[in-house]
Every structure is written in structure tokens, then in C-alpha cells.
Scaffold this motif. Structure first.
Motif, PDB file in Angstrom:
ATOM      1  N   CYS A   1      -1.272  17.194   8.816  1.00  0.00           N
ATOM      2  CA  CYS A   1      -1.142  16.098   7.865  1.00  0.00           C
ATOM      3  C   CYS A   1      -0.157  16.533   6.777  1.00  0.00           C
TER       4      CYS A   1
ATOM      5  N   GLU B   1       0.832  -1.191   0.000  1.00  0.00           N
ATOM      6  CA  GLU B   1       0.000   0.000   0.000  1.00  0.00           C
ATOM      7  C   GLU B   1       0.868   1.242   0.000  1.00  0.00           C
ATOM      8  N   HIS B   2       0.418   2.248  -0.747  1.00  0.00           N
ATOM      9  CA  HIS B   2       1.153   3.505  -0.775  1.00  0.00           C
ATOM     10  C   HIS B   2       0.643   4.421   0.316  1.00  0.00           C
ATOM     11  N   ILE B   3       1.536   5.237   0.833  1.00  0.00           N
ATOM     12  CA  ILE B   3       1.198   6.207   1.860  1.00  0.00           C
ATOM     13  C   ILE B   3       0.966   7.545   1.172  1.00  0.00           C
TER      14      ILE B   3
ATOM     15  N   VAL C   1       0.265   7.037   9.630  1.00  0.00           N
ATOM     16  CA  VAL C   1       0.354   7.006   8.172  1.00  0.00           C
ATOM     17  C   VAL C   1      -0.997   6.615   7.585  1.00  0.00           C
ATOM     18  N   PHE C   2      -1.316   7.224   6.437  1.00  0.00           N
ATOM     19  CA  PHE C   2      -2.636   7.049   5.841  1.00  0.00           C
ATOM     20  C   PHE C   2      -2.533   6.900   4.329  1.00  0.00           C
ATOM     21  N   GLU C   3      -3.478   6.149   3.773  1.00  0.00           N
ATOM     22  CA  GLU C   3      -3.526   5.923   2.331  1.00  0.00           C
ATOM     23  C   GLU C   3      -4.070   7.128   1.576  1.00  0.00           C
TER      24      GLU C   3
ATOM     25  N   GLU D   1       8.186   8.090  -1.561  1.00  0.00           N
ATOM     26  CA  GLU D   1       7.837   7.603  -0.227  1.00  0.00           C
ATOM     27  C   GLU D   1       8.956   6.780   0.426  1.00  0.00           C
TER      28      GLU D   1
ATOM     29  N   LEU E   1       1.082  11.680   6.164  1.00  0.00           N
ATOM     30  CA  LEU E   1       1.662  11.351   7.456  1.00  0.00           C
ATOM     31  C   LEU E   1       1.144  12.372   8.466  1.00  0.00           C
TER      32      LEU E   1
ATOM     33  N   CYS F   1      -6.305  11.039   6.810  1.00  0.00           N
ATOM     34  CA  CYS F   1      -5.445  11.718   7.769  1.00  0.00           C
ATOM     35  C   CYS F   1      -6.191  12.880   8.422  1.00  0.00           C
TER      36      CYS F   1
END
Length: 108
Positions: free
Chosen positions: A58, A2-4, A29-31, A66, A7, A36
Motif C-alpha cells: 500500500c 473523494e480523496h485517495i 485506490v482507497f480513501e 494526488e 494505492l 488498503c
């Protein structure tokens, strides 16, 4: 993998804003940036009482970079404004994939 996309950075400061430190939150961390932003108030609630003044932001994460980010630069201004960004430091690491194989049984 999964990509972030974002933050969450949470900073706690003394009442006069002269001493500040990063505060740990359960999820940082959030997608998506929207996730976020939605989590931010809950994260602030989780760290309530750990500092006199708490700010959070955020930070957007460029998916192409990343894995390269290795520094969070932040500053809390006297008015309580948090300036922060993810950065890539000038530190350069080098390694070689070529390793000589040693046969330890035949060495004398």
C-alpha cells in the motif's frame, strides 16, 4: 470528490525474481490506508496463480499531490522485498487557455 489516501500496488514475478510486472486488481485506490491494508490479502487471493511470486504494498498518497502523481516507481529485490513509491516526473506540460475563436462561416 473523494480523496485517495492509498494505492495498492501488486507485482508478480517469475520464480527466480528476474522478470516482474504489475498485476491488475479489482480495487486499487482507497480513501484510507487502513482500507488498503485490509484489502491487501483479498487482492493477493484475486491474482493467485498469475505469477510464481506475488508481492503487494500500500503506497501512501499525499492528498495535496494526488492529481500531480504520474509515475509509480518500483523494484523487487532478489529477496522478494518490494520497494515502491508514487512520484512526480520531471515532465512539464504547458498549455494556454487563450484560444482564438474562428468564424468558419466567414472564412474564404
Amino acid at each position: 470528490m473523494e480523496h485517495i489516501a492509498a494505492l495498492l500496488l501488486v507485482i508478480g514475478c517469475s520464480s527466480n525474481m528476474t522478470e516482474c510486472r504489475e498485476l491488475s486488481v479489482p480495487v486499487s485506490v482507497f480513501e484510507t490506508a487502513a482500507e488498503c491494508t485490509a484489502e491487501r490479502p483479498f487482492a493477493l487471493g484475486d491474482v493467485q496463480g498469475q505469477a510464481e511470486h506475488i508481492v503487494a504494498k500500500c503506497l501512501p498518497v499525499d492528498p495535496a499531490l494526488e492529481d500531480d502523481y504520474n509515475k509509480i516507481a518500483w523494484n523487487v529485490r532478489p529477496d522478494g522485498t518490494l520497494d515502491a513509491s508514487l512520484e512526480i516526473s520531471d515532465l512539464l506540460l504547458a498549455s494556454s487557455g487563450a484560444r482564438s475563436q474562428k468564424d468558419y462561416l466567414s472564412q474564404q
